[in-house]
Design a protein around this motif. Structure first.
Motif, short mmCIF file in Angstrom:
data_model
loop_
_atom_site.label_atom_id
_atom_site.label_comp_id
_atom_site.label_asym_id
_atom_site.label_seq_id
_atom_site.Cartn_x
_atom_site.Cartn_y
_atom_site.Cartn_z
N UNK A 133 0.98 -1.09 0.04
CA UNK A 133 -0.04 -0.17 -0.02
C UNK A 133 0.87 1.30 -0.08
N UNK A 134 2.08 1.02 0.59
CA UNK A 134 3.04 2.43 0.77
C UNK A 134 3.53 2.59 -0.68
N UNK A 135 4.00 1.52 -1.41
CA UNK A 135 4.38 1.71 -2.48
C UNK A 135 3.39 2.17 -3.52
N UNK A 136 2.28 1.68 -3.48
CA UNK A 136 1.19 2.10 -4.24
C UNK A 136 0.80 3.66 -4.30
N UNK A 137 0.76 4.14 -2.93
CA UNK A 137 0.51 5.57 -2.57
C UNK A 137 1.47 6.43 -3.20
N UNK A 138 2.80 5.64 -3.52
CA UNK A 138 4.15 6.69 -3.91
C UNK A 138 3.66 6.71 -5.51
N UNK A 139 3.48 5.45 -6.34
CA UNK A 139 3.50 5.55 -7.75
C UNK A 139 2.36 6.13 -8.22
N UNK A 140 1.22 6.19 -7.31
CA UNK A 140 -0.15 6.91 -7.63
C UNK A 140 0.29 8.26 -7.88
N UNK A 141 1.39 8.83 -7.33
CA UNK A 141 1.56 10.29 -7.58
C UNK A 141 2.23 10.40 -8.86
N UNK A 142 2.74 9.44 -9.58
CA UNK A 142 3.25 9.67 -10.85
C UNK A 142 2.33 10.03 -12.19
N UNK A 143 2.88 10.71 -12.94
CA UNK A 143 2.03 10.94 -14.19
C UNK A 143 2.15 10.22 -15.60
N UNK A 144 3.49 9.70 -15.81
CA UNK A 144 4.19 9.26 -16.99
C UNK A 144 4.73 7.66 -16.58
N UNK A 145 4.02 6.76 -17.60
CA UNK A 145 4.56 5.32 -16.95
C UNK A 145 4.66 4.83 -18.58
N UNK A 146 5.75 3.83 -18.23
CA UNK A 146 6.14 2.95 -19.42
C UNK A 146 6.13 1.42 -19.13
N UNK A 147 5.10 0.81 -19.67
CA UNK A 147 4.91 -1.00 -19.31
C UNK A 147 5.72 -1.77 -20.03
N UNK A 148 6.01 -2.96 -19.59
CA UNK A 148 6.99 -3.91 -20.60
C UNK A 148 5.93 -4.61 -21.46
N UNK A 149 4.56 -4.59 -21.09
CA UNK A 149 3.57 -5.47 -21.65
C UNK A 149 2.37 -4.94 -21.41
N UNK A 150 1.44 -5.23 -22.74
CA UNK A 150 -0.13 -4.68 -22.38
C UNK A 150 -0.77 -5.31 -21.27
N UNK A 151 -0.29 -6.46 -20.76
CA UNK A 151 -0.89 -7.03 -19.66
C UNK A 151 -0.55 -5.95 -18.31
N UNK A 152 0.79 -5.80 -18.11
CA UNK A 152 1.19 -4.90 -17.20
C UNK A 152 0.58 -3.36 -17.27
N UNK A 153 0.40 -2.97 -18.52
CA UNK A 153 -0.21 -1.62 -18.67
C UNK A 153 -1.60 -1.79 -18.10
N UNK A 154 -2.47 -2.95 -18.67
CA UNK A 154 -3.84 -3.08 -18.06
C UNK A 154 -3.91 -3.04 -16.79
N UNK A 155 -2.85 -3.92 -15.82
CA UNK A 155 -2.70 -4.04 -14.49
C UNK A 155 -2.59 -2.38 -13.84
N UNK A 156 -1.71 -1.88 -14.40
CA UNK A 156 -1.27 -0.39 -13.79
C UNK A 156 -2.59 0.51 -13.95
#
Length: 387
Positions: A133-156
């Motif tokens: 939850x601590x990790x998610x709270x952090x990356x949720x403040x981000x605006x720009x993302x690059x995922x290694x797969x469509x599956x990962x992007x969907x999960x993001x």
């Protein structure tokens, strides 16, 4: 561009993440960009304390001492500096630069999903849930993302609850020189190194002890295949030292004399293992990308893997697919028969069929060229800085 890469600390002992970070830093340097790497130092982690305390001291190094150092450094960096997080699991640091140009690379959200009770095979304790939850709270403040797969992007997008300002998919590029070799020579060399007769070929699995790698399932498939075939083709499993659950499955196998659990091998050994293998057996329950699929194909090795994303994204039409291993024990035998039958089909392919399988693999892995990957990433970096 001036790029600062945030990476996991070396004292965590990861292998894949440092390779990915090195690919990014070296790739951007070669393209003329100025790069730096920021990572926590092991101030408290290296103190002479019991092993049970090291994890907590490592957290202090990462999440208390390191952020203070980052705040001081930031004052000297111009506004157009790009800050790159090589893994979204570095989320607690993201708020430090959330208002400056930044991008977050995402590999898999399996730990996040497990903490939310979304993965039955991997239960998470209370402390683990709080950490994720601590990790998610952090990356949720981000605006720009690059995922290694469509599956990962969907999960993001699922984790964030919406699509962020920038969300791109860039498949991983192979970060080692995987090539096919003369099979008989490679097998002869490996036989000498291991004192195992591999001259007739072998079934290969590569992976760690993470629950989703399904190393137990690999042994179970091998048992089912051996039970109905006269062949004594060995199974070589490369990775870290097996955990007790894997060792228990190994110990009760009637074919354990032909199952070889090898750890601590060099990158060269791994590349040769791919090149000499009869087939890669990779029945993962989940992945963020699935490196071994692409690495095996680049080495001229047929691949059997799970018919779900992202394994299907990486394997394309060049891999052989089996269903995901069922959670219900009552369905296990049917799954084992399906998997072992396919394994036998691949192993008994004619020379012409095998050549065609390998050729399709070579064509497929052309999608994972490192230069193409880095060029796509560079373009996204530049767009973020420009905006």
């Amino acid at each position: 561009m001036r790029i600062v890469f945030f990476t996991h600390p070396s004292f965590l002992g990861s292998q894949s993440m440092p390779r990915f970070a090195n690919m990014l830093t070296n790739g951007m340097q070669q393209r003329g960009h100025e790069t730096e790497v920021w990572t926590p130092e092991a101030f408290l982690y290296n103190l002479g304390v019991p092993k049970s305390l090291k994890k907590w001291l490592g957290y202090i190094d990462q999440y208390i001492l390191f952020p203070g150092q980052v705040r001081k450094r930031l004052k000297a960096y111009p506004a157009e500096t790009l800050f790159v997080f090589t893994d979204h699991a570095l989320g607690p640091w993201i708020p430090l630069v959330a208002k400056r140009p930044h991008v977050i690379h995402c590999h898999d959200f399996l730990a996040q999903q497990s903490a939310l009770g979304m993965i039955a095979e991997n239960k998470t304790g209370n402390s683990g849930k709080k950490y994720q939850r601590y990790i998610r709270s952090g990356y949720s403040k981000g605006k720009n993302f690059i995922s290694v797969s469509v599956k990962t992007q969907t999960d993001l997008h699922q984790m964030l609850g919406s699509k962020p300002a920038v969300s791109e998919v860039v498949y991983n590029g192979l970060n080692q020189d995987f090539t096919s070799s003369e099979v008989s020579l490679v097998r002869m060399q490996l036989s000498k190194e291991t004192n195992i007769d591999l001259s007739g070929g072998y079934i290969l699995h590569i992976g760690g002890n993470q629950w989703y790698k399904n190393r137990v399932g690999v042994i179970q498939i091998y048992n089912a295949w051996r039970a109905k075939n006269d062949s004594k083709l060995p199974l070589m499993m490369l990775g870290v030292t097996p955990n007790p659950k894997i060792m228990a499955e190994y110990d009760q196998s009637p074919y354990k004399n032909d199952i070889h659990l090898l750890s601590g091998k060099s990158d060269l050994f791994v590349r040769n293992a791919y090149a000499g293998a009869s087939v890669l057996l990779f029945p993962s329950l989940a992945e963020g990308f699935g490196w071994p699929i692409a690495e095996a194909m680049a080495s001229g090795c047929p691949v059997i893997t799970t018919g779900e994303a992202p394994m299907t994204e990486v394997g394309g039409d060049a891999a052989f697919y089996i269903p995901r291993q069922p959670q219900n024990a009552a369905d296990l035998n049917e799954w084992l028969q399906t998997a072992s039958n396919l394994l036998n089909t691949v192993l008994t392919s004619s020379a012409q069929q095998r050549t065609e399988i390998i050729s399709k693999g070579f064509i497929n892995v052309g999608r994972f060229d490192t230069d193409v990957t880095l060029n796509e990433i560079e373009k996204i970096y530049q767009q973020i800085v420009a905006s």
